[in-house]
Design a protein around this motif. Structure first.
Motif, short mmCIF file in Angstrom:
data_model
loop_
_atom_site.label_atom_id
_atom_site.label_comp_id
_atom_site.label_asym_id
_atom_site.label_seq_id
_atom_site.Cartn_x
_atom_site.Cartn_y
_atom_site.Cartn_z
N GLY A 153 -7.77 12.34 -6.83
CA GLY A 153 -8.63 11.19 -7.10
C GLY A 153 -7.97 10.18 -8.01
N THR A 154 -7.25 10.66 -9.01
CA THR A 154 -6.60 9.76 -9.95
C THR A 154 -5.49 8.95 -9.28
N VAL A 155 -4.70 9.58 -8.41
CA VAL A 155 -3.61 8.83 -7.79
C VAL A 155 -4.15 7.84 -6.75
N ILE A 156 -5.28 8.17 -6.12
CA ILE A 156 -5.91 7.20 -5.22
C ILE A 156 -6.34 5.96 -6.01
N ARG A 157 -6.94 6.20 -7.17
CA ARG A 157 -7.36 5.08 -8.03
C ARG A 157 -6.15 4.27 -8.49
N THR A 158 -5.07 4.95 -8.84
CA THR A 158 -3.86 4.27 -9.29
C THR A 158 -3.24 3.43 -8.18
N ALA A 159 -3.16 3.99 -6.97
CA ALA A 159 -2.60 3.25 -5.85
C ALA A 159 -3.43 2.01 -5.55
N ASP A 160 -4.74 2.13 -5.64
CA ASP A 160 -5.62 0.99 -5.44
C ASP A 160 -5.35 -0.08 -6.50
N ALA A 161 -5.29 0.32 -7.77
CA ALA A 161 -5.07 -0.63 -8.86
C ALA A 161 -3.71 -1.31 -8.76
N ALA A 162 -2.70 -0.59 -8.26
CA ALA A 162 -1.35 -1.16 -8.14
C ALA A 162 -1.20 -2.04 -6.91
N GLY A 163 -2.26 -2.16 -6.12
CA GLY A 163 -2.20 -3.04 -4.95
C GLY A 163 -1.53 -2.44 -3.74
N CYS A 164 -1.50 -1.11 -3.66
CA CYS A 164 -0.87 -0.48 -2.49
C CYS A 164 -1.66 -0.79 -1.23
N ARG A 165 -0.94 -0.91 -0.14
CA ARG A 165 -1.56 -1.24 1.14
C ARG A 165 -2.35 -0.07 1.71
N ALA A 166 -1.91 1.15 1.41
CA ALA A 166 -2.57 2.36 1.89
C ALA A 166 -2.06 3.53 1.07
N LEU A 167 -2.71 4.68 1.24
CA LEU A 167 -2.28 5.92 0.62
C LEU A 167 -2.27 7.01 1.68
N VAL A 168 -1.22 7.84 1.66
CA VAL A 168 -1.07 8.89 2.65
C VAL A 168 -1.03 10.25 1.95
#
Length: 312
Positions: free
Chosen positions: A156-171
């Motif tokens: 959950g934390t890395v999903i939130r981090t990827a979102d905040a960093a502007g990542c296009r998607a998470l796998v």
């Protein structure tokens, strides 16, 4: 949908038992439904992905001057009022004991979502400008990937981090925790409804990334005997110099996928041999290493900010 007039007060009813079962993965798969707990996650689901929310369960309490049914507090009342504007969402008032039977982490509100609405086909996640050229948005085409992440809180934390960093998607790659696990969703603080989350096996992941024409940068402390990692400051400095020089390849910019490993074991050598580059975060103090969530935050934010600074 209109507010259900009947107050739900039976914690042993079939509907409530089925909702509580959604904490288990097999129940989520069987019913094709999942549970969203707490005001922050429910609010973001209703605001950003109302299409996948089927039902809202809101705890009653002090009416606080409101007409009709009074909800627990103004926060959950506002979420319920927003949900009532959507034709596909049923809103059900429930008593405290019913809410506790559904979830002890609800804070007065839970939602039921359709798992099919959260599914993302990797074939549908095109690179920006796939119908022509990549779009130059001034920000990197960055995707975060995590191999065999097992802890729900970490996921959950890395999903939130990827979102905040502007990542296009998470796998989520290989044998990872279910992203619809209620603890994962709570830990994302709503980010699970902002960013596409894909799941795939290792070989499928590698084929997909290379098929997009992207490069894979693995985060690893040691690398392999014949492939030593580049320190993150050196990587950022080199890329900043290339960007500042104004040089161009004349073609579409290449996107980057950053791959992180398992919390305890990192990435296996055979997988590191199949990536394009390896980067490590330097340790300046006496700590042996950084945990997964911190590493993801440092690396993803370093890449995201470096790209944006060079374009200012």
């Amino acid at each position: 949908m209109p507010l259900t007039e009947t107050l739900m007060d039976n914690p042993r009813s079939q509907r409530i038992r089925r909702l509580a079962e959604l904490k288990e993965r097999r129940a989520r798969q069987r019913h094709e439904r999942f549970l969203i707990e707490g005001p922050q996650s429910v609010r973001e689901a209703v605001d950003c992905r109302s299409d996948l929310v089927t039902d809202l369960y809101v705890q009653t309490g002090d009416a606080s001057g409101q007409e009709g049914i009074g909800f627990l507090n103004p926060v959950v009342a506002a979420i319920a009022e927003n949900a009532l504007q959507h034709d596909n969402i049923y809103v059900h008032p429930v008593t405290e004991r019913v809410m506790k039977a559904i979830s002890t982490d609800a804070q007065g509100i839970v939602a039921q979502g359709d798992t099919r609405g959260m599914a993302v086909d990797h074939a549908d996640l095109m690179v920006p400008g796939d119908d022509g050229e990549r779009q130059d948005t001034g920000a990197p085409d960055l995707i975060a990937a995590f191999w065999q992440v097992r802890d729900p809180g970490n996921a959950g934390t890395v999903i939130r981090t990827a979102d905040a960093a502007g990542c296009r998607a998470l796998v989520l790659v290989d044998d990872c925790v279910d992203p619809l696990n209620p603890k994962v969703l709570r830990s994302t603080a709503g980010s699970a409804f902002h960013i596409p989350i894909l799941t795939m096996g290792t070989d499928d992941f590698l084929d997909w990334v290379h098929g997009r024409g992207d490069g894979i940068t693995a985060a690893d402390v040691y690398g392999t005997p014949d492939r030593k990692p580049t320190d993150l400051p050196d990587l950022l400095a080199r890329e900043g110099a290339q960007s500042g020089s104004g040089s161009t390849t004349g073609g579409p910019a290449r996107g980057r996928v950053v791959l992180f490993g398992n919390e305890a074991r990192g990435l296996p050598p055979e997988l590191l041999q199949r990536v394009d580059s390896i980067v490590s975060i330097p340790i300046y103090g006496r700590a042996e290493s950084l945990n997964l969530a911190t590493s993801a935050a440092v690396l993803l934010y370093g890449l995201a900010m470096s790209s944006r600074i060079e374009r200012m």
